[in-house]
Design a protein around this motif. Structure first.
Motif, PDB file in Angstrom:
ATOM      1  N   ALA A  19       0.783  -1.275   0.100  1.00 37.78           N
ATOM      2  CA  ALA A  19      -0.464   0.186  -0.062  1.00 37.78           C
ATOM      3  C   ALA A  19       0.785   1.149   0.245  1.00 37.78           C
ATOM      4  O   ALA A  19       0.340   1.955  -0.546  1.00 37.78           O
ATOM      5  CB  ALA A  19      -1.298  -0.385   1.184  1.00 37.78           C
ATOM      6  N   LEU A  20       1.873   0.911   0.909  1.00 38.21           N
ATOM      7  CA  LEU A  20       2.917   1.873   1.024  1.00 38.21           C
ATOM      8  C   LEU A  20       3.760   2.646  -0.835  1.00 38.21           C
ATOM      9  O   LEU A  20       3.523   3.596  -0.992  1.00 38.21           O
ATOM     10  CB  LEU A  20       3.845   1.725   1.696  1.00 38.21           C
ATOM     11  CG  LEU A  20       4.816   3.174   1.519  1.00 38.21           C
ATOM     12  CD1 LEU A  20       4.202   4.728   2.216  1.00 38.21           C
ATOM     13  CD2 LEU A  20       6.305   2.997   2.520  1.00 38.21           C
ATOM     14  N   HIS A  21       4.076   1.458  -1.405  1.00 42.55           N
ATOM     15  CA  HIS A  21       4.568   2.076  -2.680  1.00 42.55           C
ATOM     16  C   HIS A  21       3.094   2.380  -3.166  1.00 42.55           C
ATOM     17  O   HIS A  21       3.901   3.069  -4.563  1.00 42.55           O
ATOM     18  CB  HIS A  21       4.490  -0.044  -3.171  1.00 42.55           C
ATOM     19  CG  HIS A  21       6.554  -0.333  -2.600  1.00 42.55           C
ATOM     20  ND1 HIS A  21       7.886  -0.656  -3.657  1.00 42.55           N
ATOM     21  CD2 HIS A  21       6.408   0.242  -1.506  1.00 42.55           C
ATOM     22  CE1 HIS A  21       8.335  -0.750  -2.254  1.00 42.55           C
ATOM     23  NE2 HIS A  21       7.837  -0.252  -1.266  1.00 42.55           N
ATOM     24  N   GLU A  22       2.759   1.908  -3.279  1.00 45.85           N
ATOM     25  CA  GLU A  22       1.102   2.516  -4.510  1.00 45.85           C
ATOM     26  C   GLU A  22       0.907   3.651  -4.669  1.00 45.85           C
ATOM     27  O   GLU A  22       1.264   4.102  -4.920  1.00 45.85           O
ATOM     28  CB  GLU A  22      -0.578   1.289  -4.280  1.00 45.85           C
ATOM     29  CG  GLU A  22      -0.774   1.007  -5.223  1.00 45.85           C
ATOM     30  CD  GLU A  22      -2.081   0.053  -4.641  1.00 45.85           C
ATOM     31  OE1 GLU A  22      -2.642  -0.870  -4.220  1.00 45.85           O
ATOM     32  OE2 GLU A  22      -3.536   0.858  -4.411  1.00 45.85           O
ATOM     33  N   GLY A  23       1.127   4.299  -3.039  1.00 48.68           N
ATOM     34  CA  GLY A  23       0.840   5.923  -2.893  1.00 48.68           C
ATOM     35  C   GLY A  23       2.044   6.188  -3.521  1.00 48.68           C
ATOM     36  O   GLY A  23       1.213   7.525  -3.788  1.00 48.68           O
ATOM     37  N   PHE A  24       2.844   5.706  -3.877  1.00 53.55           N
ATOM     38  CA  PHE A  24       3.761   6.489  -4.608  1.00 53.55           C
ATOM     39  C   PHE A  24       3.788   6.214  -5.591  1.00 53.55           C
ATOM     40  O   PHE A  24       4.354   7.510  -6.791  1.00 53.55           O
ATOM     41  CB  PHE A  24       5.163   6.749  -3.540  1.00 53.55           C
ATOM     42  CG  PHE A  24       5.532   6.998  -2.095  1.00 53.55           C
ATOM     43  CD1 PHE A  24       5.392   8.528  -2.248  1.00 53.55           C
ATOM     44  CD2 PHE A  24       5.100   6.737  -0.726  1.00 53.55           C
ATOM     45  CE1 PHE A  24       5.781   9.123  -1.131  1.00 53.55           C
ATOM     46  CE2 PHE A  24       5.158   7.140   0.250  1.00 53.55           C
ATOM     47  CZ  PHE A  24       4.823   8.286   0.353  1.00 53.55           C
ATOM     48  N   GLU A  25       3.616   4.898  -6.277  1.00 57.28           N
ATOM     49  CA  GLU A  25       4.023   4.996  -7.301  1.00 57.28           C
ATOM     50  C   GLU A  25       2.890   5.813  -8.260  1.00 57.28           C
ATOM     51  O   GLU A  25       2.772   5.437  -9.653  1.00 57.28           O
ATOM     52  CB  GLU A  25       3.644   4.022  -7.573  1.00 57.28           C
ATOM     53  CG  GLU A  25       5.311   2.685  -7.643  1.00 57.28           C
ATOM     54  CD  GLU A  25       5.052   1.725  -7.416  1.00 57.28           C
ATOM     55  OE1 GLU A  25       3.952   0.881  -7.720  1.00 57.28           O
ATOM     56  OE2 GLU A  25       6.117   1.143  -6.833  1.00 57.28           O
ATOM     57  N   ASN A  26       1.541   5.609  -8.170  1.00 56.60           N
ATOM     58  CA  ASN A  26       0.435   6.469  -8.335  1.00 56.60           C
ATOM     59  C   ASN A  26       0.449   7.406  -8.263  1.00 56.60           C
ATOM     60  O   ASN A  26      -0.378   8.315  -6.974  1.00 56.60           O
ATOM     61  CB  ASN A  26      -1.137   5.551  -8.773  1.00 56.60           C
ATOM     62  CG  ASN A  26      -1.790   6.470  -9.593  1.00 56.60           C
ATOM     63  OD1 ASN A  26      -1.659   6.831 -10.252  1.00 56.60           O
ATOM     64  ND2 ASN A  26      -3.439   5.046  -8.501  1.00 56.60           N
ATOM     65  N   GLU A  27       0.740   8.913  -8.858  1.00 56.21           N
ATOM     66  CA  GLU A  27       1.047  10.102  -8.926  1.00 56.21           C
ATOM     67  C   GLU A  27      -0.451  10.746  -9.015  1.00 56.21           C
ATOM     68  O   GLU A  27      -0.642  11.599  -9.415  1.00 56.21           O
ATOM     69  CB  GLU A  27       2.032  10.703  -9.901  1.00 56.21           C
ATOM     70  CG  GLU A  27       2.041  10.470 -10.919  1.00 56.21           C
ATOM     71  CD  GLU A  27       3.131  11.342 -12.242  1.00 56.21           C
ATOM     72  OE1 GLU A  27       2.992  12.289 -11.561  1.00 56.21           O
ATOM     73  OE2 GLU A  27       3.541  10.359 -13.088  1.00 56.21           O
ATOM     74  N   TYR A  28      -0.870   9.890 -10.193  1.00 56.38           N
ATOM     75  CA  TYR A  28      -2.762  10.508 -10.652  1.00 56.38           C
ATOM     76  C   TYR A  28      -4.047  10.257  -9.766  1.00 56.38           C
ATOM     77  O   TYR A  28      -4.669  11.235  -9.267  1.00 56.38           O
ATOM     78  CB  TYR A  28      -3.574   9.802 -11.518  1.00 56.38           C
ATOM     79  CG  TYR A  28      -2.778  10.278 -12.750  1.00 56.38           C
ATOM     80  CD1 TYR A  28      -2.323  11.673 -13.237  1.00 56.38           C
ATOM     81  CD2 TYR A  28      -1.613   9.588 -14.064  1.00 56.38           C
ATOM     82  CE1 TYR A  28      -0.958  12.268 -13.952  1.00 56.38           C
ATOM     83  CE2 TYR A  28      -0.476  10.423 -14.439  1.00 56.38           C
ATOM     84  CZ  TYR A  28      -0.299  11.293 -14.744  1.00 56.38           C
ATOM     85  OH  TYR A  28       0.522  11.575 -15.899  1.00 56.38           O
ATOM     86  N   SER A  29      -3.278   9.451  -8.822  1.00 53.18           N
ATOM     87  CA  SER A  29      -4.064   8.936  -7.013  1.00 53.18           C
ATOM     88  C   SER A  29      -4.118  10.098  -6.184  1.00 53.18           C
ATOM     89  O   SER A  29      -2.660  10.795  -6.380  1.00 53.18           O
ATOM     90  CB  SER A  29      -4.400   7.186  -7.017  1.00 53.18           C
ATOM     91  OG  SER A  29      -3.892   7.605  -5.676  1.00 53.18           O
ATOM     92  N   GLU A  30      -4.710   9.850  -5.986  1.00 50.82           N
ATOM     93  CA  GLU A  30      -5.054  10.940  -4.002  1.00 50.82           C
ATOM     94  C   GLU A  30      -4.867  10.971  -3.122  1.00 50.82           C
ATOM     95  O   GLU A  30      -4.440  10.989  -2.640  1.00 50.82           O
ATOM     96  CB  GLU A  30      -6.438  11.967  -4.309  1.00 50.82           C
ATOM     97  CG  GLU A  30      -6.731  12.949  -5.642  1.00 50.82           C
ATOM     98  CD  GLU A  30      -8.436  13.286  -5.003  1.00 50.82           C
ATOM     99  OE1 GLU A  30      -8.938  13.525  -4.169  1.00 50.82           O
ATOM    100  OE2 GLU A  30      -8.892  14.680  -6.342  1.00 50.82           O
ATOM    101  N   SER A  31      -4.377   9.603  -3.876  1.00 48.57           N
ATOM    102  CA  SER A  31      -4.036   8.667  -2.026  1.00 48.57           C
ATOM    103  C   SER A  31      -2.393   8.552  -1.863  1.00 48.57           C
ATOM    104  O   SER A  31      -1.905   8.042  -2.726  1.00 48.57           O
ATOM    105  CB  SER A  31      -5.582   7.208  -1.926  1.00 48.57           C
ATOM    106  OG  SER A  31      -5.214   6.725  -2.824  1.00 48.57           O
ATOM    107  N   ASN A  32      -2.494   8.177  -0.674  1.00 42.74           N
ATOM    108  CA  ASN A  32      -1.195   7.305  -0.339  1.00 42.74           C
ATOM    109  C   ASN A  32      -1.366   7.357   0.747  1.00 42.74           C
ATOM    110  O   ASN A  32      -1.021   8.109   2.161  1.00 42.74           O
ATOM    111  CB  ASN A  32      -0.002   8.998  -0.447  1.00 42.74           C
ATOM    112  CG  ASN A  32       1.449   8.346  -0.314  1.00 42.74           C
ATOM    113  OD1 ASN A  32       1.373   7.851   0.844  1.00 42.74           O
ATOM    114  ND2 ASN A  32       2.377   8.804  -0.749  1.00 42.74           N
ATOM    115  N   VAL A  33      -0.729   6.280   1.297  1.00 39.31           N
ATOM    116  CA  VAL A  33      -1.354   5.677   2.553  1.00 39.31           C
ATOM    117  C   VAL A  33       0.255   6.182   3.478  1.00 39.31           C
ATOM    118  O   VAL A  33      -0.183   6.308   5.382  1.00 39.31           O
ATOM    119  CB  VAL A  33      -1.148   4.179   2.843  1.00 39.31           C
ATOM    120  CG1 VAL A  33      -0.213   3.319   2.558  1.00 39.31           C
ATOM    121  CG2 VAL A  33      -1.975   3.744   4.194  1.00 39.31           C
ATOM    122  N   GLY A  34       1.330   6.090   3.053  1.00 44.80           N
ATOM    123  CA  GLY A  34       2.578   6.781   3.918  1.00 44.80           C
ATOM    124  C   GLY A  34       2.484   7.525   4.630  1.00 44.80           C
ATOM    125  O   GLY A  34       2.302   8.251   5.864  1.00 44.80           O
TER     126      GLY A  34
END
Ligand SMILES: [Zn+2]
Length: 129
Positions: A19-34
């Motif tokens: 989930a942490l990686h996903e947050g930083f990988e998807n720059e178009y998403s508004e979410s970032n668990v980190g």
């Protein structure tokens, strides 16, 4: 996906690595668990997870900040906001959810929520390109 600890886990946070990686990988998403959980830690550094991060929020802004939070939570609940609905759960969740938006989509966030942006910018002293 992540949480901030209490008791022996006080001041620690647990995150799902994917989930942490996903947050930083998807720059178009508004979410970032980190960002989300880290902001809970900042919020908690004054002893309470309440959406009022006293270490970075100057006293004179506490009331206006609370007003902004409650106003926007009202809009979220009426489906009149683009802020992720989880942010309407509490002041603390609002702060973390909005911080994700602020850090991930600063320009969009500034356009949509100039007052919230101004306040967050003051709190985090950010320089955006
Ligand atoms: Zn949260």
């Amino acid at each position: 996906m992540g949480q901030v600890g209490w008791g022996v886990m006080n001041r620690k946070m647990i995150l799902s690595k994917s989930a942490l990686h996903e947050g930083f990988e998807n720059e178009y998403s508004e979410s970032n668990v980190g960002i989300h959980e880290f902001v809970h830690l900042i919020d908690k550094s004054d002893g309470a997870v309440d959406g009022l991060p006293e270490v970075i929020l100057q006293k004179q802004y506490v009331i206006p900040w609370l007003k902004m939070i409650h106003q926007e939570i009202g809009k979220i609940k009426k489906n009149h906001s683009d802020i992720y609905p989880y942010g309407s759960f509490s002041e603390a969740e609002f702060f973390s959810v909005v911080a994700e938006y602020f850090f991930k989509q600063p320009k969009h966030f500034e356009k949509k929520h100039p007052e919230l942006f101004w306040m967050m910018d003051k709190m985090f002293h950010c320089q955006h390109q």
